[in-house]
Design a protein around this motif. Structure first.
Motif, PDB file in Angstrom:
ATOM      1  N   ARG A 228       7.160  10.339   2.913  1.00 33.74           N
ATOM      2  CA  ARG A 228       7.391  11.785   3.766  1.00 33.74           C
ATOM      3  C   ARG A 228       8.539  12.685   3.672  1.00 33.74           C
ATOM      4  NH1 ARG A 228       4.805   9.133   9.542  1.00 33.74           N
ATOM      5  NH2 ARG A 228       2.605   9.795   8.846  1.00 33.74           N
ATOM      6  N   ASP A 229       9.301  11.915   3.062  1.00 32.30           N
ATOM      7  CA  ASP A 229      10.795  12.625   2.752  1.00 32.30           C
ATOM      8  C   ASP A 229      10.698  13.032   1.282  1.00 32.30           C
ATOM      9  OD1 ASP A 229      11.685  12.182   5.226  1.00 32.30           O
ATOM     10  OD2 ASP A 229      13.114  10.376   4.598  1.00 32.30           O
ATOM     11  N   GLY A 230       9.623  13.080   0.644  1.00 32.56           N
ATOM     12  CA  GLY A 230       9.530  13.444  -0.724  1.00 32.56           C
ATOM     13  C   GLY A 230      10.503  12.710  -1.711  1.00 32.56           C
ATOM     14  N   LYS A 231      10.619  11.544  -1.387  1.00 31.28           N
ATOM     15  CA  LYS A 231      11.356  10.794  -2.405  1.00 31.28           C
ATOM     16  C   LYS A 231      10.630   9.919  -3.490  1.00 31.28           C
ATOM     17  CE  LYS A 231      15.459  10.010   0.822  1.00 31.28           C
ATOM     18  NZ  LYS A 231      16.224   8.920   1.893  1.00 31.28           N
ATOM     19  N   VAL A 232       9.398   9.722  -3.114  1.00 27.93           N
ATOM     20  CA  VAL A 232       8.420   9.222  -3.942  1.00 27.93           C
ATOM     21  C   VAL A 232       6.994  10.028  -3.451  1.00 27.93           C
ATOM     22  CG1 VAL A 232       9.073   7.016  -4.121  1.00 27.93           C
ATOM     23  CG2 VAL A 232       7.746   7.345  -2.161  1.00 27.93           C
ATOM     24  N   LYS A 233       6.001   9.911  -4.251  1.00 30.33           N
ATOM     25  CA  LYS A 233       4.823  10.423  -4.253  1.00 30.33           C
ATOM     26  C   LYS A 233       3.689   9.411  -3.763  1.00 30.33           C
ATOM     27  CE  LYS A 233       4.921  13.944  -7.880  1.00 30.33           C
ATOM     28  NZ  LYS A 233       4.496  14.309  -9.351  1.00 30.33           N
ATOM     29  N   ALA A 234       2.982   9.911  -2.693  1.00 25.52           N
ATOM     30  CA  ALA A 234       2.041   8.895  -2.072  1.00 25.52           C
ATOM     31  C   ALA A 234       0.736   9.165  -2.818  1.00 25.52           C
ATOM     32  CB  ALA A 234       2.006   9.288  -0.613  1.00 25.52           C
ATOM     33  N   LEU A 235       0.348   8.109  -3.417  1.00 21.77           N
ATOM     34  CA  LEU A 235      -1.135   8.532  -4.090  1.00 21.77           C
ATOM     35  C   LEU A 235      -2.387   8.129  -3.223  1.00 21.77           C
ATOM     36  CD1 LEU A 235       0.051   6.727  -7.606  1.00 21.77           C
ATOM     37  CD2 LEU A 235      -0.287   9.310  -7.165  1.00 21.77           C
ATOM     38  N   GLY A 236      -2.241   6.911  -2.446  1.00 19.43           N
ATOM     39  CA  GLY A 236      -3.139   6.390  -1.720  1.00 19.43           C
ATOM     40  C   GLY A 236      -2.922   5.473  -0.815  1.00 19.43           C
ATOM     41  N   ILE A 237      -3.753   4.929   0.194  1.00 18.26           N
ATOM     42  CA  ILE A 237      -3.614   4.205   1.026  1.00 18.26           C
ATOM     43  C   ILE A 237      -4.876   3.338   0.841  1.00 18.26           C
ATOM     44  CG2 ILE A 237      -4.840   5.220   2.948  1.00 18.26           C
ATOM     45  CD1 ILE A 237      -2.561   4.218   4.817  1.00 18.26           C
ATOM     46  N   ALA A 238      -4.486   1.693   0.882  1.00 22.43           N
ATOM     47  CA  ALA A 238      -5.602   0.889   0.819  1.00 22.43           C
ATOM     48  C   ALA A 238      -6.233   0.148   1.998  1.00 22.43           C
ATOM     49  CB  ALA A 238      -4.924  -0.318   0.065  1.00 22.43           C
ATOM     50  N   SER A 239      -6.860   1.349   2.606  1.00 25.32           N
ATOM     51  CA  SER A 239      -7.620   0.849   3.796  1.00 25.32           C
ATOM     52  C   SER A 239      -8.791   1.554   3.952  1.00 25.32           C
ATOM     53  CB  SER A 239      -6.690   1.258   5.001  1.00 25.32           C
ATOM     54  OG  SER A 239      -6.502   2.861   5.056  1.00 25.32           O
ATOM     55  N   PRO A 240      -9.753   0.877   4.704  1.00 25.13           N
ATOM     56  CA  PRO A 240     -11.185   1.298   4.568  1.00 25.13           C
ATOM     57  C   PRO A 240     -11.394   2.839   4.852  1.00 25.13           C
ATOM     58  CG  PRO A 240     -10.936  -0.640   6.024  1.00 25.13           C
ATOM     59  CD  PRO A 240      -9.558   0.030   5.805  1.00 25.13           C
ATOM     60  N   GLU A 241     -10.381   3.415   5.767  1.00 26.56           N
ATOM     61  CA  GLU A 241     -10.495   5.088   5.964  1.00 26.56           C
ATOM     62  C   GLU A 241      -9.065   5.532   6.182  1.00 26.56           C
ATOM     63  OE1 GLU A 241     -11.559   4.102  10.720  1.00 26.56           O
ATOM     64  OE2 GLU A 241     -13.129   4.717   9.285  1.00 26.56           O
ATOM     65  N   ARG A 242      -9.049   6.811   6.114  1.00 25.09           N
ATOM     66  CA  ARG A 242      -7.611   7.288   6.306  1.00 25.09           C
ATOM     67  C   ARG A 242      -7.047   7.120   7.551  1.00 25.09           C
ATOM     68  NH1 ARG A 242      -6.898  13.094   3.076  1.00 25.09           N
ATOM     69  NH2 ARG A 242      -8.259  12.752   1.483  1.00 25.09           N
ATOM     70  N   SER A 243      -5.620   6.739   7.535  1.00 28.24           N
ATOM     71  CA  SER A 243      -4.944   6.409   8.852  1.00 28.24           C
ATOM     72  C   SER A 243      -4.807   7.704   9.734  1.00 28.24           C
ATOM     73  CB  SER A 243      -3.502   5.727   8.493  1.00 28.24           C
ATOM     74  OG  SER A 243      -2.906   5.765   9.810  1.00 28.24           O
ATOM     75  N   LYS A 244      -5.092   7.902  10.904  1.00 32.02           N
ATOM     76  CA  LYS A 244      -4.947   8.597  11.859  1.00 32.02           C
ATOM     77  C   LYS A 244      -3.339   9.117  11.993  1.00 32.02           C
ATOM     78  CE  LYS A 244      -4.388   5.781  16.031  1.00 32.02           C
ATOM     79  NZ  LYS A 244      -4.827   5.662  17.273  1.00 32.02           N
ATOM     80  N   LEU A 245      -2.599   8.273  11.596  1.00 31.62           N
ATOM     81  CA  LEU A 245      -1.185   8.549  11.562  1.00 31.62           C
ATOM     82  C   LEU A 245      -0.477   9.052  10.191  1.00 31.62           C
ATOM     83  CD1 LEU A 245       0.345   5.479  13.415  1.00 31.62           C
ATOM     84  CD2 LEU A 245      -0.423   7.575  14.349  1.00 31.62           C
ATOM     85  N   ALA A 246      -1.366   9.118   9.309  1.00 33.18           N
ATOM     86  CA  ALA A 246      -1.114   9.672   7.953  1.00 33.18           C
ATOM     87  C   ALA A 246      -2.360  10.124   7.225  1.00 33.18           C
ATOM     88  CB  ALA A 246      -0.447   8.436   6.839  1.00 33.18           C
ATOM     89  N   PRO A 247      -3.059  11.132   7.845  1.00 33.39           N
ATOM     90  CA  PRO A 247      -4.441  11.484   7.252  1.00 33.39           C
ATOM     91  C   PRO A 247      -4.392  12.448   6.070  1.00 33.39           C
ATOM     92  CG  PRO A 247      -3.571  12.910   9.181  1.00 33.39           C
ATOM     93  CD  PRO A 247      -2.403  11.834   9.239  1.00 33.39           C
ATOM     94  N   GLU A 248      -3.109  12.865   5.653  1.00 34.59           N
ATOM     95  CA  GLU A 248      -2.869  13.607   4.589  1.00 34.59           C
ATOM     96  C   GLU A 248      -3.001  12.580   3.362  1.00 34.59           C
ATOM     97  OE1 GLU A 248       1.270  12.003   5.368  1.00 34.59           O
ATOM     98  OE2 GLU A 248      -0.570  12.703   6.596  1.00 34.59           O
ATOM     99  N   ILE A 249      -2.840  11.386   3.490  1.00 37.68           N
ATOM    100  CA  ILE A 249      -2.939  10.283   2.375  1.00 37.68           C
ATOM    101  C   ILE A 249      -4.499   9.956   2.094  1.00 37.68           C
ATOM    102  CG2 ILE A 249      -2.048   8.111   1.497  1.00 37.68           C
ATOM    103  CD1 ILE A 249       0.379   8.503   3.214  1.00 37.68           C
ATOM    104  N   PRO A 250      -4.868  10.145   0.921  1.00 39.46           N
ATOM    105  CA  PRO A 250      -6.303   9.746   0.764  1.00 39.46           C
ATOM    106  C   PRO A 250      -6.423   7.951   0.630  1.00 39.46           C
ATOM    107  CG  PRO A 250      -5.573  10.629  -1.301  1.00 39.46           C
ATOM    108  CD  PRO A 250      -4.401  10.913  -0.202  1.00 39.46           C
TER     109      PRO A 250
END
Length: 335
Positions: free
Chosen positions: A226-248
Motif C-alpha cells: 500500500r505504501d508503493g514499496k513493492v507491487k502487489a500482484l495477487g492474493i492467494a484466496s478464493p475471492e478478493r478480500s473486502k479489506l484489499a479489493p484492489e488486489i486480484p
C-alpha cells in the motif's frame, strides 16, 4: 541476538458489551477464571522462533498478554530466530513439559522435518497441540523496479529469462516456501528459490530489487504494498478480500485453484498436561472472539481461528499429507 520482552504487567480493562458477553458465554471455562494450580510463582515463557515483528510474534504476544490478564502470571516472550525456526523450536522441545514453556509458531512448524535437513524430531509426535489462533491469505508481491503488472506478465517474462528471476521465501517450510513451489509447478517455471531468515529480510531485498518475487502473509506484505514499496500482484484466496479489493486473486489472474494461507498457533513440549493445554486453548478461543482483538486482526487481514485442541489436531492431520505430496511431486529434498 535473543530479544526478550517482558509483557507489561498492567492489566487492561476488558471490553464490556454484548459482543464480549456473547464471547464469554460461547466459551465458558471455569479453569480460565478460577484460581488454578498453574501457573504458580514462576514466569511462563513463550518462545517465538522468528524475529520480532512477524505475525507469529504478534500472535505470541497476544497469547502472552491474555494468559497474564486471565491468570495473573508473569509472561515473557522470547524471540529465538534462526535455522528456519529450528533453533527456537528445539529449545521448546527440550524444555520440561510443565506448562512454563510454550511455542508460538506457524504453519511451517508442521513440516519442519520434511523441509529442513538434520531435524531429528517429529512435529506431530514430539509436541502437544495447544491452539490454532489466526490465519491470513498470502499475497504475492514483486520488486518495484520490474515493469510487469500482472501474474500473467510475470510468468511470461520469467519463462523468457528465468535467470533474471529469484523467488524469495521467508524460511524453509514457511507457507511462502510451499506456495512458491506450487506456483512454479503450476506455471511450469524453473526459478531459483532463495530462503531467508524471516519475512523482513526477504521483503527488504524485494523492495531493493535484489530479488524479484515474494509471497507471504497479508499481515507482513500488505503495508509495504500500500505504501508503493513493492507491487502487489495477487492474493492467494478464493475471492478478493473486502479489506484489499484492489488486489486480484491469483486464481482469477490465470491460475485457477491456487489458494494458500498462513496460520499461527501454540504448541507445548510432549507430555505437557492436558488441563494446562485446555486452559490456554480456552483463553485463546475467548481472545479470538474479543472485538478488540478482532479489530487488530482485521487491520492486517488476519482472521481469527476458534478451535478446540482436537479440532486443531484433526486439521493438522489432514494438512501434513497434502503438503508432503506437494513436496514429493517436485522431488524436494530437505535442505
Amino acid at each position: 541476538m535473543t530479544d526478550k520482552t517482558t509483557i507489561d504487567t498492567t492489566r487492561r480493562k476488558l471490553l464490556v458489551g454484548s459482543a464480549a458477553g456473547l464471547a464469554a458465554a460461547a466459551f465458558p471455562s471455569p479453569a480460565v477464571h478460577a484460581q488454578a494450580a498453574w501457573p504458580k510463582e514462576r514466569p511462563v515463557k513463550i518462545v517465538v522462533p522468528f524475529p520480532a515483528g512477524a505475525a507469529n510474534d504478534a500472535m505470541g504476544r497476544i497469547a502472552g498478554q491474555r494468559i497474564q490478564d486471565k491468570l495473573g502470571a508473569t509472561v515473557v516472550v522470547e524471540n529465538r530466530p534462526g535455522g528456519s525456526a529450528v533453533i527456537g523450536t528445539t529449545a521448546v522441545l527440550h524444555s520440561p513439559p510443565d506448562g512454563y514453556t510454550l511455542l508460538a509458531s506457524a504453519f511451517n512448524h508442521i513440516v519442519l522435518n520434511l523441509v529442513v535437513s538434520g531435524v531429528s524430531f517429529d512435529p506431530q509426535k514430539d509436541f502437544e497441540v495447544v491452539a490454532r489462533t489466526a490465519k491470513a491469505p498470502l499475497v504475492m508481491v514483486m520488486a518495484p523496479n520490474r515493469p510487469e503488472k500482472t501474474v500473467a506478465e510475470v510468468i511470461a517474462a520469467a519463462k523468457a529469462q528465468p535467470d533474471k528471476w529469484t523467488f524469495a521465501v521467508a524460511a524453509l517450510g514457511a507457507p511462502s516456501h510451499l506456495a512458491a513451489i506450487d506456483f512454479l509447478r503450476r506455471a511450469g517455471l524453473d526459478m531459483t528459490i532463495s530462503p531467508y531468515r524471516g519475512t523482513a529480510p526477504a521483503l527488504t531485498d524485494v523492495m531493493g530489487g535484489h530479488v524479484q518475487l515474494l509471497i507471504d502473509s497479508s499481515f507482513a506484505l500488505l503495508p509495504s504494498a500500500r505504501d508503493g514499496k513493492v507491487k502487489a500482484l495477487g492474493i492467494a484466496s478464493p475471492e478478493r478480500s473486502k479489506l484489499a479489493p484492489e488486489i486480484p486473486t491469483i486464481a482469477e489472474s490465470g491460475m485457477p485453484g491456487y489458494q494458500w494461507q498462513s496460520w499461527y498457533g501454540i504448541w507445548a513440549p510432549k507430555g505437557t498436561p492436558l488441563p494446562i493445554r485446555e486452559q490456554v486453548n480456552a483463553i485463546m478461543r475467548e481472545a479470538m472472539a474479543d472485538p478488540e482483538v478482532l479489530k487488530r486482526l482485521e487491520a492486517t487481514l488476519l482472521e481469527p481461528v476458534i478451535e478446540t485442541i482436537d479440532e486443531t489436531r484433526s486439521y493438522i492431520a489432514r494438512e501434513v499429507p497434502r503438503l508432503a505430496a506437494l513436496l514429493e511431486s517436485v522431488n524436494f529434498k530437505p535442505q
